[in-house]
Design an enzyme around this catalytic site. Structure first.
Site, PDB file in Angstrom:
ATOM      1  CB  SER A 168      23.540  21.580  19.404  1.00 51.98           C
ATOM      2  OG  SER A 168      22.600  20.517  19.343  1.00 51.98           O
ATOM      3  CG  HIS A 175      23.505  21.842  28.669  1.00 52.73           C
ATOM      4  ND1 HIS A 175      24.127  21.079  27.730  1.00 52.73           N
ATOM      5  CD2 HIS A 175      22.168  21.727  28.440  1.00 52.73           C
ATOM      6  CE1 HIS A 175      23.217  20.507  26.952  1.00 52.73           C
ATOM      7  NE2 HIS A 175      22.023  20.885  27.355  1.00 52.73           N
ATOM      8  CD  GLN A 189      17.644  34.450  21.807  1.00 61.16           C
ATOM      9  OE1 GLN A 189      17.013  34.693  22.839  1.00 61.16           O
ATOM     10  NE2 GLN A 189      17.139  34.639  20.598  1.00 61.16           N
TER      11      GLN A 189
HETATM   12  P1  AMP Z   1      18.698  20.797  25.893  1.00 60.06           P
HETATM   13  O1  AMP Z   1      19.449  19.931  26.854  1.00 60.06           O
HETATM   14  O2  AMP Z   1      19.246  20.756  24.498  1.00 60.06           O
HETATM   15  O3  AMP Z   1      17.207  20.647  25.986  1.00 60.06           O
HETATM   16  O4  AMP Z   1      19.000  22.279  26.367  1.00 60.06           O
HETATM   17  C1  AMP Z   1      18.764  22.682  27.691  1.00 60.06           C
HETATM   18  C2  AMP Z   1      18.831  24.185  27.759  1.00 60.06           C
HETATM   19  O5  AMP Z   1      20.118  24.625  27.314  1.00 60.06           O
HETATM   20  C3  AMP Z   1      17.800  24.869  26.860  1.00 60.06           C
HETATM   21  O6  AMP Z   1      17.259  26.000  27.530  1.00 60.06           O
HETATM   22  C4  AMP Z   1      18.617  25.278  25.668  1.00 60.06           C
HETATM   23  O7  AMP Z   1      18.100  26.399  24.995  1.00 60.06           O
HETATM   24  C5  AMP Z   1      19.938  25.609  26.328  1.00 60.06           C
HETATM   25  N1  AMP Z   1      21.014  25.563  25.332  1.00 60.06           N
HETATM   26  C6  AMP Z   1      21.253  24.569  24.448  1.00 60.06           C
HETATM   27  N2  AMP Z   1      22.289  24.904  23.652  1.00 60.06           N
HETATM   28  C7  AMP Z   1      22.704  26.133  24.038  1.00 60.06           C
HETATM   29  C8  AMP Z   1      23.738  27.023  23.602  1.00 60.06           C
HETATM   30  N3  AMP Z   1      24.552  26.701  22.598  1.00 60.06           N
HETATM   31  N4  AMP Z   1      23.859  28.205  24.240  1.00 60.06           N
HETATM   32  C9  AMP Z   1      23.029  28.532  25.254  1.00 60.06           C
HETATM   33  N5  AMP Z   1      22.043  27.749  25.709  1.00 60.06           N
HETATM   34  C10 AMP Z   1      21.882  26.559  25.118  1.00 60.06           C
END
Ligand code: AMP
Length: 278
Positions: free
Chosen positions: A183, A35, A146
């Site tokens: 994650s 994030h 990505q």
């Molecule tokens: P989320 O809070 O899991 O919905 O993620 C929010 C944003 O962060 C989304 O665009 C995800 O693809 C991105 N994101 C989540 N994990 C990663 C990571 N390890 N590297 C880069 N972007 C991420």
């Protein structure tokens, strides 16, 4: 960072920021370095930065996944401040989906394979919330990771199909030292599960080696599946080599997306890498 909880507050906070470019980073919170990399990219690229923090119930099909999803708004807001975000939008579920909210954004075929097949309704929930955020924030650029490659493809096609006036920027996957993609759900892994989790990234690297050596997409997929079975002791939900354009068969001579998903304990993990001959 100015914290907003309601739609009128958000609109008021954004009004003075509209003279230049405005970046939006949509998230579900529980921030990690992935994030933060999106926030940093937005800070670099845009005059103003908005971040949304909303655990979107529409994109969860399992009630326990929604209930156990990690949340820490206070910490997230501190990190958003440190990252230089101008506005944070952290609405309640009722604010986003008041009584009677019924309209959904239904994506096309790419949303029904792989993650879409494993999680029916997931991408419909993603598209509905992202469309709503695009309408609320009207960003110049929206930043996605990505890490969620199929989400990127689904969002890109929604943006094109519905003529959203927003540029989609994709940031590289941020990983732990042992290769595990960051994650929010990683904190739900116990120590033994955490030790098995890097098998996904090792599987992707094995797939890449097969393609590097001139092997077929099918051979790469088999190699990936074997690594997950050998190193994590489980069958992956899927391990495949696809076209990043539509998640169909890879096109000869074009980049290939290697994708893998597996359930380790209670946690479903996904990962991918893009392979290019060059
Ligand atoms: P989320 O809070 O899991 O919905 O993620 C929010 C944003 O962060 C989304 O665009 C995800 O693809 C991105 N994101 C989540 N994990 C990663 C990571 N390890 N590297 C880069 N972007 C991420």
């Amino acid at each position: 960072v100015r914290v907003t909880r309601t739609i009128p507050d958000l609109r008021a906070a954004l009004a003075p920021l509209r003279s230049g470019s405005l970046g939006l980073v949509p998230t579900m919170g529980a921030f990690h370095d992935g994030h933060l990399s999106l926030l940093a990219a937005a800070r670099t690229r845009c005059d103003a930065v908005a971040v949304s923090i909303f655990v979107n119930p529409l994109q969860f099909e399992a009630a326990d996944d929604l209930a156990t999803y990690p949340r820490d708004l206070t910490r997230d807001l501190g990190l958003a401040e440190d990252a230089g975000a101008d506005v944070a939008f952290a609405p309640s579920v009722e604010e986003m989906y008041p009584q009677g909210h019924a309209t959904r954004v239904v994506p096309g075929r790419v949303a029904r394979v792989f993650e879409g097949a494993a999680r029916p309704g997931h991408f419909e929930g993603v598209c509905t919330v992202v469309a709503k955020l695009f309408n609320l924030v009207a960003p110049t650029v929206a930043f996605f990771g990505q890490k969620d490659a199929q989400q990127v493809t689904v969002i890109r096609s929604m943006v094109a199909d519905l003529s959203f006036d927003v540029a989609v920027e994709v940031c590289p996957t941020v990983r732990e030292r042992d290769g595990l993609a960051r994650s929010s759900r990683n904190v739900l892994l116990d120590a033994a599960e955490r030790a098995r989790a890097p098998a996904l990234y090792r599987a992707l690297r094995a797939g890449r080696s097969v393609l590097d050596a001139g092997g077929s997409p099918e051979a790469a997929a088999r190699a990936m599946s074997d690594v997950v079975e050998d190193e994590a002791g489980i069958q992956p939900d899927y391990a495949a080599a696809v076209s990043p354009e539509d998640f169909g068969a890879p096109r000869p001579g074009a980049p290939v997306l290697l994708i893998v998903a597996a359930r380790i304990g209670r946690v479903r993990l996904i990962d991918n890498i893009l392979w290019d001959r060059a």
